[in-house]
Design a protein around this motif. Structure first.
Motif, PDB file in Angstrom:
ATOM      1  N   LEU A  73       7.882   7.236   5.512  1.00 32.04           N
ATOM      2  CA  LEU A  73       7.536   5.824   5.266  1.00 32.04           C
ATOM      3  C   LEU A  73       6.723   5.683   3.982  1.00 32.04           C
ATOM      4  CD1 LEU A  73       6.644   4.671   8.891  1.00 32.04           C
ATOM      5  CD2 LEU A  73       8.600   3.912   7.514  1.00 32.04           C
ATOM      6  N   ALA A  74       5.812   6.612   3.774  1.00 29.01           N
ATOM      7  CA  ALA A  74       4.992   6.567   2.554  1.00 29.01           C
ATOM      8  C   ALA A  74       5.857   6.743   1.321  1.00 29.01           C
ATOM      9  CB  ALA A  74       3.913   7.650   2.610  1.00 29.01           C
ATOM     10  N   VAL A  75       6.838   7.633   1.411  1.00 29.78           N
ATOM     11  CA  VAL A  75       7.747   7.864   0.286  1.00 29.78           C
ATOM     12  C   VAL A  75       8.557   6.609   0.001  1.00 29.78           C
ATOM     13  CG1 VAL A  75       9.846   9.092  -0.407  1.00 29.78           C
ATOM     14  CG2 VAL A  75       7.906  10.362   0.522  1.00 29.78           C
ATOM     15  N   PRO A 135      20.308  12.840  13.063  1.00 30.19           N
ATOM     16  CA  PRO A 135      20.153  11.476  13.589  1.00 30.19           C
ATOM     17  C   PRO A 135      19.547  10.486  12.603  1.00 30.19           C
ATOM     18  CG  PRO A 135      18.316  12.836  14.309  1.00 30.19           C
ATOM     19  CD  PRO A 135      19.214  13.730  13.488  1.00 30.19           C
ATOM     20  N   GLU A 136      19.594  10.804  11.311  1.00 34.10           N
ATOM     21  CA  GLU A 136      18.889   9.981  10.328  1.00 34.10           C
ATOM     22  C   GLU A 136      19.352   8.525  10.314  1.00 34.10           C
ATOM     23  OE1 GLU A 136      18.420  14.201   8.773  1.00 34.10           O
ATOM     24  OE2 GLU A 136      19.973  13.038   9.779  1.00 34.10           O
ATOM     25  N   GLY A 140      17.891   4.370   9.672  1.00 30.15           N
ATOM     26  CA  GLY A 140      18.355   3.611   8.520  1.00 30.15           C
ATOM     27  C   GLY A 140      18.405   4.417   7.240  1.00 30.15           C
ATOM     28  N   ILE A 141      18.408   5.763   7.359  1.00 26.37           N
ATOM     29  CA  ILE A 141      18.526   6.616   6.174  1.00 26.37           C
ATOM     30  C   ILE A 141      19.670   7.599   6.408  1.00 26.37           C
ATOM     31  CG2 ILE A 141      16.123   6.413   5.442  1.00 26.37           C
ATOM     32  CD1 ILE A 141      15.565   9.091   6.814  1.00 26.37           C
ATOM     33  N   LEU A 163      29.372  13.201  13.469  1.00 22.27           N
ATOM     34  CA  LEU A 163      27.988  13.474  13.877  1.00 22.27           C
ATOM     35  C   LEU A 163      26.984  12.759  12.982  1.00 22.27           C
ATOM     36  CD1 LEU A 163      28.130  17.278  14.804  1.00 22.27           C
ATOM     37  CD2 LEU A 163      28.145  15.307  16.341  1.00 22.27           C
ATOM     38  N   ILE A 164      27.265  12.705  11.689  1.00 20.35           N
ATOM     39  CA  ILE A 164      26.332  12.054  10.761  1.00 20.35           C
ATOM     40  C   ILE A 164      26.349  10.533  10.947  1.00 20.35           C
ATOM     41  CG2 ILE A 164      25.877  11.568   8.323  1.00 20.35           C
ATOM     42  CD1 ILE A 164      26.845  14.463   7.748  1.00 20.35           C
TER      43      ILE A 164
END
Length: 260
Positions: A73-75, A135-136, A140-141, A163-164
């Motif tokens: 989140l910081a990134v 599970p990214e 939302g990434i 899977l992605i």
């Protein structure tokens, strides 16, 4: 460098490298990644001679359950996502291109960055409770540490895409069926198998092992794999190890490789 999140133990010429953040399910934060980078670029040099590295996670729940989401989140707020991904690529390339075999002993969750870390290793031995996934998309990434590339290489485009895009997990048995994992065994047997593999590999010519890793990687690096293989073959034929290995075969004795 003094490690805060890595434990290093050497036994019988094998380095056991343990990510030691069990309360966080061994999630990869910046400090942990920095320590992994240091070990595979310089820290291993503290050990004179070794067959290879067994990389695992502390505890019995997780190998690495992902990356540190708070840091993510910081990134995002700083707009440095691309730089973060590039840094992850560089660190995982150090593992993939390491001159000694690195075996991921996957003892639980290997999700997100953890799955990507396991795939950067040369071999994977999983315990029966292991699970794998990218599970990214649930956040939302997308996978940012090589997951979109290496998962394709190991299990093929169709299943990797599924899977992605779904973020689904697979268990150790399915990972083995798909070719992502080399072995699935109970906890203690999995560790013993990883040790056994390194002992077998350690009995071979060390320069040949190094050049084999280099040639195999060339196939996936966008280079001309056959040319890289020919160059590596030429390099090993000039070594003392090759002459010793060939002579030992002809003389029907065990070779005494010296890494020269």
């Amino acid at each position: 460098m003094t490690y805060e999140n890595l434990l290093v133990e050497v036994k019988d010429r094998i380095i056991f490298l343990t990510i030691n953040r069990p309360k966080a399910l061994n999630a990869l934060n910046v400090q942990t990644l920095t320590e992994i980078r240091h070990f595979f670029s310089a820290g291993y040099q503290d050990h004179d001679d070794f067959h290879g590295v067994i990389l695992t996670g502390a505890g019995d729940r997780a190998f690495v359950a992902g990356a540190d989401i708070k840091e993510f989140l910081a990134v995002a707020e700083d707009g440095n996502g691309e730089t973060m991904a590039q840094r992850g690529h560089e660190i995982f390339f150090l593992i993939e291109r390491f001159h000694r075999p690195v075996i991921a002993l996957v003892n639980g969750f290997a999700l997100g960055g953890g799955c990507e870390l396991a795939m950067a290793c040369h071999l994977r031995v999983a315990t029966e409770n292991a699970s794998f996934g990218q599970p990214e998309v649930n956040l939302g990434i997308i996978p940012g540490y090589g997951g979109t590339q290496r998962l394709n290489q190991y299990i093929g485009k169709g299943k990797a895409t599924e899977l992605i895009l779904t973020g689904d997990r697979i268990d150790a048995q399915e990972a083995h069926r798909l070719g992502l994992v080399n072995y699935v065994l109970p906890q203690e047997e999995a560790r013993e198998k990883a040790v056994e593999l390194l002992r077998v590999i350690g009995s071979k010519g060390p320069i040949a092992i190094q050049q084999s890793i280099r040639a195999i990687n060339a196939y996936y690096d966008g280079k001309e794999g056959y040319a890289a293989e020919a160059a590596a073959f030429g390099a090993v034929t000039k070594t003392e190890d090759f002459r010793e290995g060939a002579s030992a075969f002809v003389e029907k004795r065990i070779a005494n490789f010296r890494g020269k």
